[in-house]
Enzyme design. Structure first.
Site, PDB file in Angstrom:
ATOM      1  N   LYS A  71       0.517  -3.171  -5.740  1.00  0.00           N
ATOM      2  CA  LYS A  71      -0.851  -2.646  -5.723  1.00  0.00           C
ATOM      3  C   LYS A  71      -0.961  -1.394  -4.851  1.00  0.00           C
ATOM      4  O   LYS A  71      -1.559  -0.393  -5.261  1.00  0.00           O
ATOM      5  CB  LYS A  71      -1.800  -3.747  -5.231  1.00  0.00           C
ATOM      6  CG  LYS A  71      -3.259  -3.342  -5.169  1.00  0.00           C
ATOM      7  CD  LYS A  71      -4.175  -4.552  -5.201  1.00  0.00           C
ATOM      8  CE  LYS A  71      -3.759  -5.672  -4.298  1.00  0.00           C
ATOM      9  NZ  LYS A  71      -4.122  -5.515  -2.885  1.00  0.00           N
ATOM     10  N   THR A  73       1.386   0.614  -4.007  1.00  0.00           N
ATOM     11  CA  THR A  73       2.152   1.690  -4.641  1.00  0.00           C
ATOM     12  C   THR A  73       1.311   2.382  -5.711  1.00  0.00           C
ATOM     13  O   THR A  73       1.276   3.616  -5.800  1.00  0.00           O
ATOM     14  CB  THR A  73       3.444   1.117  -5.254  1.00  0.00           C
ATOM     15  OG1 THR A  73       4.151   0.434  -4.219  1.00  0.00           O
ATOM     16  CG2 THR A  73       4.327   2.200  -5.835  1.00  0.00           C
ATOM     17  N   ARG A  94      -6.222   0.127   4.177  1.00  0.00           N
ATOM     18  CA  ARG A  94      -6.152  -0.736   5.360  1.00  0.00           C
ATOM     19  C   ARG A  94      -4.890  -0.445   6.174  1.00  0.00           C
ATOM     20  O   ARG A  94      -3.885  -0.019   5.641  1.00  0.00           O
ATOM     21  CB  ARG A  94      -6.126  -2.216   4.941  1.00  0.00           C
ATOM     22  CG  ARG A  94      -7.449  -2.704   4.396  1.00  0.00           C
ATOM     23  CD  ARG A  94      -7.323  -4.127   3.916  1.00  0.00           C
ATOM     24  NE  ARG A  94      -6.297  -4.209   2.879  1.00  0.00           N
ATOM     25  CZ  ARG A  94      -5.615  -5.296   2.587  1.00  0.00           C
ATOM     26  NH1 ARG A  94      -5.822  -6.408   3.254  1.00  0.00           N
ATOM     27  NH2 ARG A  94      -4.712  -5.288   1.631  1.00  0.00           N
ATOM     28  N   LYS A 105       6.502 -10.357   4.451  1.00  0.00           N
ATOM     29  CA  LYS A 105       5.935  -9.427   3.493  1.00  0.00           C
ATOM     30  C   LYS A 105       6.286  -7.963   3.759  1.00  0.00           C
ATOM     31  O   LYS A 105       6.330  -7.147   2.843  1.00  0.00           O
ATOM     32  CB  LYS A 105       4.407  -9.609   3.500  1.00  0.00           C
ATOM     33  CG  LYS A 105       3.666  -9.006   2.320  1.00  0.00           C
ATOM     34  CD  LYS A 105       2.192  -9.420   2.370  1.00  0.00           C
ATOM     35  CE  LYS A 105       1.370  -8.612   1.383  1.00  0.00           C
ATOM     36  NZ  LYS A 105       0.830  -7.352   1.947  1.00  0.00           N
ATOM     37  N   ALA A 273      -7.037 -10.454   3.372  1.00  0.00           N
ATOM     38  CA  ALA A 273      -7.978 -10.768   2.292  1.00  0.00           C
ATOM     39  C   ALA A 273      -8.042 -12.262   2.003  1.00  0.00           C
ATOM     40  O   ALA A 273      -8.996 -12.730   1.392  1.00  0.00           O
ATOM     41  CB  ALA A 273      -7.585 -10.021   1.027  1.00  0.00           C
ATOM     42  N   PHE A 301      -4.943  -8.502  -1.680  1.00  0.00           N
ATOM     43  CA  PHE A 301      -4.558  -9.528  -2.643  1.00  0.00           C
ATOM     44  C   PHE A 301      -5.233  -9.322  -4.002  1.00  0.00           C
ATOM     45  O   PHE A 301      -5.517  -8.191  -4.382  1.00  0.00           O
ATOM     46  CB  PHE A 301      -4.787 -10.933  -2.078  1.00  0.00           C
ATOM     47  CG  PHE A 301      -3.817 -11.270  -0.969  1.00  0.00           C
ATOM     48  CD1 PHE A 301      -2.444 -11.219  -1.190  1.00  0.00           C
ATOM     49  CD2 PHE A 301      -4.257 -11.615   0.293  1.00  0.00           C
ATOM     50  CE1 PHE A 301      -1.527 -11.513  -0.174  1.00  0.00           C
ATOM     51  CE2 PHE A 301      -3.345 -11.903   1.313  1.00  0.00           C
ATOM     52  CZ  PHE A 301      -1.989 -11.857   1.071  1.00  0.00           C
ATOM     53  N   PHE A 379       8.225  -1.532 -14.461  1.00  0.00           N
ATOM     54  CA  PHE A 379       9.554  -1.849 -13.928  1.00  0.00           C
ATOM     55  C   PHE A 379      10.595  -1.524 -15.000  1.00  0.00           C
ATOM     56  O   PHE A 379      10.291  -1.552 -16.198  1.00  0.00           O
ATOM     57  CB  PHE A 379       9.637  -3.334 -13.545  1.00  0.00           C
ATOM     58  CG  PHE A 379       9.073  -3.615 -12.177  1.00  0.00           C
ATOM     59  CD1 PHE A 379       7.704  -3.593 -11.955  1.00  0.00           C
ATOM     60  CD2 PHE A 379       9.918  -3.902 -11.110  1.00  0.00           C
ATOM     61  CE1 PHE A 379       7.180  -3.837 -10.696  1.00  0.00           C
ATOM     62  CE2 PHE A 379       9.399  -4.150  -9.845  1.00  0.00           C
ATOM     63  CZ  PHE A 379       8.037  -4.116  -9.642  1.00  0.00           C
ATOM     64  N   TRP A 407       5.988   4.495  -8.595  1.00  0.00           N
ATOM     65  CA  TRP A 407       7.052   4.074  -7.684  1.00  0.00           C
ATOM     66  C   TRP A 407       8.257   5.002  -7.856  1.00  0.00           C
ATOM     67  O   TRP A 407       8.822   5.466  -6.890  1.00  0.00           O
ATOM     68  CB  TRP A 407       7.433   2.610  -7.986  1.00  0.00           C
ATOM     69  CG  TRP A 407       8.439   2.058  -7.028  1.00  0.00           C
ATOM     70  CD1 TRP A 407       8.180   1.460  -5.827  1.00  0.00           C
ATOM     71  CD2 TRP A 407       9.861   2.055  -7.177  1.00  0.00           C
ATOM     72  NE1 TRP A 407       9.347   1.099  -5.216  1.00  0.00           N
ATOM     73  CE2 TRP A 407      10.394   1.453  -6.015  1.00  0.00           C
ATOM     74  CE3 TRP A 407      10.733   2.514  -8.173  1.00  0.00           C
ATOM     75  CZ2 TRP A 407      11.761   1.281  -5.828  1.00  0.00           C
ATOM     76  CZ3 TRP A 407      12.104   2.342  -7.978  1.00  0.00           C
ATOM     77  CH2 TRP A 407      12.607   1.737  -6.816  1.00  0.00           C
TER      78      TRP A 407
END
Lengths: 554, 554
Positions: A71, A73, A94, A105, A273, A301, A379, A407
């Site tokens: 997200k 990215t 954030r 993470k 979140a 999230f 991907f 990405w």
């Protein structure tokens, strides 16, 4: 393949003064913190108050899976992409917490060629904002126990202290503790707890405040305990809201950094979140709207958590006008939701089944009357057939869709998404309405969220939760919005339920009042406000060399 | 009368770039943090390694009393004074801790017209150094408990964990706690404790390190626990010294600020002098010596604590050559030591009796073969007769003396002191020798300090202390210097003994090994590493207005 930190370290950063210049900031509008970071003065908002706001775009996502959705990215890629196609765009994001940075993470600066930099500084202390929040929090905590030890004039009931201590670290051993042992010169023994700083009410307050004086007032209004007659006791009763606010005098100023493509980004505040409201500060978003034509923001999230709270808490409190929602999904994650055995292999059946998660989030977002676009974070394992299937699926729902290759290619990989977002904003109308009205009874507001957004059939409340709700309503706080605290791993309150669970019973364990932040926290499914570290924490892989170059951070 | 903060806020500060320019710093030598603060790159030391060092002056004091001695005020005043008389002078000072800032003592930026600024920033978060130290400390702590919970491969004996948690706050309720309660998913229950950040071994290490790699190595060498076979376990066994060092990558860089008279000051590190070694970082002192002709530095509390540790730990470890000791005294405090009933009234008898405290500190300092000058921090209540008496007294001892009116007149009030200091340095020889040899047995080293400096007649050790000493010697750490931890209120270990106590018995309660910092802590008189807050903390008087202007901080 290069790691994120290697890509970030190869980036030719511009001095932050240059980035500030792009935004027409004057010398008095900001202070530099090192060569590549700055804090923007709040007075800028006053100066620009007559300037019209730019357009606001929220990036949210489907339910996260171990596969990852990227997200951040996409958010950063979209910011870079919009700038590439000539739109003056700022992301408002954030700040990362040290908990995940050293835990599992990792940080929160995006990935690949869509990152914000300097990623080491942003992921570590980043101008000290979270430390300031922790200090303000722990000053209040220390003053509470000190007040009791020094005679307890306020008649604090030590079994009814609701204010914990805070540390920005995943430290499960501090979840349940006994403090004040060792005799009366060391205080009064009592049960207590540490929470991670990002879940502190001070964090929520910082993110919801509209000025320094609003911040001080809200801190003063925090209920830290109840007295022996069950009357609420507030921080202002301890006379320390001035000190706490003084500690936050710089932390309240939004931070300016840049993307890998040297476009401006404002990063400020960072409530989790799943246990907090999950949005960067209102001040950062408002500032970005004044300084740009397009502001991209993110909510933590999935859409059931971050976007719901963004819309029902942040937008409502601050009158933000949202123009477009970008819902991030990956084919791999959708296949995971469709119970694929191997998400790296083509599996149209699993993908088709996984759509139910995507569809539920789309349906949820449509309830707010904001136009939506699905962004597929591409991907290399995605096949043409899979991509076509999801395109057809979105077409059948009459929902826009775009592939995002940010990405791998940075802003160039998000040009198509960027153009489609612009097209939506220029052509589609918004007619924002919150999900629930504030004047409904507390239980009803919670039920609306759980039924409408989470798909629950029945909502139960523990006796303790029901009692607290009654107490909150009796104290006159019933009109506040709800801040749900729930697992991020499922739309439901059960982390193991993939897809779009329906007709299940959702249980509310506990209710907390955040009278300073101005919301009621409803906790479902035993969510903890202090994560733990894994067997091998990320911290074991981070290193620094003699030139100060850091490795292993991601 | 104006308060310190009012005077500070009226000061016309120069942009920190201008201060840096005075020092011939190039753009690559420093990073700006806000308009009035900067961090100096460690690479500067390499660049200047062939430049000869300036002269080094230590400011220390008689035993503190409630009346206050104004050591920092004299230190800063002397810095301003030397600059006034044309000597290129920098002060190298410690950073304040939030504990005293919000507790009783207040900040540490000097007073009156001898202050360092911006005092609000320096007294609050000051570039985040202490927060970074706290984070590195608590990362290690969290990883220890996590390691045990995840299988305890290192076989940690949970009753032999010597590494606590840290917070930069006076919070007595955290002195004795039980952590890890609530079942196995929340860790292993055990007794633990928080210490104030300034007493953390990480703080000591930061202040004693000579490079980033030295810092990392020392962190790795911290013994955090012993295993079930009583073998020491080090932070490097947890593989997190890289992460801890990464957290300190900016904190290790000395901070540049200015005095009220716009002369440069380097402020860096801040271990308490009663529970830690009490000196600013070696890097800051070395940098100041390279950038100035005269460097003024300070050691916490009185000469028995700060100066002894400065000379026997810091100077020895870093080969610093001290040229002059300034011993600060006030007539009021000396009268207090002489048991005056009213220190604001002339009392020659009490003053005469109080000289014994001054004399003992002079005698102590003379043991190091460094020339000394007594600086009388003048108060309006001092009478001519009292001033003459102390002048005669110092003359009779053949010790230089100067009045200092820096509080009232800034650098102009310290001109006489400045000239005399220059005269001493130009004409008197130094022949530094440490008080004790490192290769003596640990007990003998402690006894030398307690007898020679504290005037104790007999030294006793608790059984626990004796055992720990034996253990330390067996582990091969017996050759480290001693870091005494003792009350600052008396030369003895008994806070109520004024003057110059003699022939008393001093008891060593506890011994701790700081294997990363490289010293052995000997604790006398139940010194705690976590202060408490008073009935009405300073925090209750601090406020901030809508323009961000802070009041009540001192």
């Amino acid at each position: 393949m290069k790691t994120d930190i290697q890509i970030a370290q190869e980036c030719k950063l511009k001095r932050i003064e240059e980035i500030a210049k792009k935004l027409n900031l004057k010398d008095e509008d900001y202070e530099v913190y090192g060569k590549y970071k700055a804090k923007i003065e709040l007075s800028l908002l006053d100066k620009l108050k007559n300037k019209p706001d730019g357009k606001l775009i929220l990036v949210t996502a489907i339910t996260p899976t171990p596969a990852g959705e990227g997200k951040s990215t996409v958010t950063i890629g979209l910011t870079q992409g919009l700038n590439k196609i000539g739109k003056k765009t700022i992301a408002a994001l954030r700040e990362p917490s040290l908990g995940p940075v050293f835990g599992i993470k990792g940080g929160a600066c995006g990935g690949g060629y869509s990152q914000i930099v300097p990623m080491e500084d942003i992921n570590l202390h980043f101008n000290g904002d979270f430390h300031a929040i922790g200090s303000a929090h722990n000053l209040i905590a220390a003053c509470i126990d000190n007040h009791i030890k020094q005679g307890n004039k306020l008649n604090v009931d030590i079994n009814k202290i609701v204010f914990k201590r805070a540390v920005d670290m995943n430290d499960r051993a501090l979840r349940n503790i006994i403090i004040g042992l060792g005799g009366s010169q060391n205080g009064i023994p009592r049960e207590s707890s540490f929470q991670i700083t990002v879940s502190s009410e001070i964090m929520a307050i910082l993110c919801l405040s509209t000025s320094l004086m609003d911040l001080k007032k809200r801190i003063g209004n925090i209920i830290f305990a109840y007295d022996k007659n069950d009357n609420p006791l507030k921080v202002k009763d301890l006379k320390i809201e001035g000190s706490a606010c003084a500690l936050l005098k710089d932390a309240i100023k939004p931070n300016l950094v840049q993307t890998l493509e040297n476009t401006p980004v404002i990063v400020h505040g960072g409530p989790f979140a799943n246990i907090a409201h999950g949005c960067n500060s209102i001040l950062a978003t408002k500032m970005a709207l004044k300084l740009s034509d397009y502001t991209i923001t993110e909510a933590g999230f999935a859409a059931d958590l971050g976007a719901e709270k963004f819309l029902d808490i942040k937008c409502r409190l601050s009158n933000l006008k949202l123009n477009c929602i970008v819902l991030v999904a990956t084919i791999r994650a959708l296949k995971h939701h469709g119970s694929a055995k191997n998400i790296s292999k083509e599996d149209l059946k699993a993908l088709q089944k996984g759509f139910e998660n995507l569809d539920k989030h789309i349906e949820n977002m449509q309830k707010y009357n904001i136009p939506i676009i699905v962004a597929i974070n591409k991907f290399s394992s995605d096949t043409e057939k899979e991509i076509n299937l999801i395109k057809e699926h979105c077409n059948s729902l009459n929902v826009e869709i775009a592939l995002c290759e940010a990405w791998e290619y940075g802003g160039n990989g998000a040009k198509d998404l960027s153009k489609k977002v612009v097209n939506i904003i220029e052509n589609k109308k918004t007619n924002y309405k919150p999900l629930y009205k504030l004047n409904l009874p507390v239980k009803e507001k919670i039920e609306i969220i759980c039924k409408e957004i989470y798909g629950a059939g029945k909502i139960t409340f523990t006796e303790k939760a029901s009692k607290t709700i009654k107490k909150i309503e009796n104290l006159g706080y019933g009109n506040l919005p709800i801040c749900m605290s729930k697992t991020q791993k499922s739309i439901s309150d059960n982390p193991s339920l993939l897809g779009a669970p329906k007709n299940y019973t959702l249980n509310i364990d506990e209710i907390k009042l955040a009278s300073g932040a101005g919301f009621i926290i409803a906790m479902a499914g035993g969510i903890i406000d202090m994560p733990g570290l894994p067997k091998i924490p990320v911290a074991c892989n981070i290193d620094i060399d003699k030139n100060g170059k850091i490795s292993g951070l991601f």
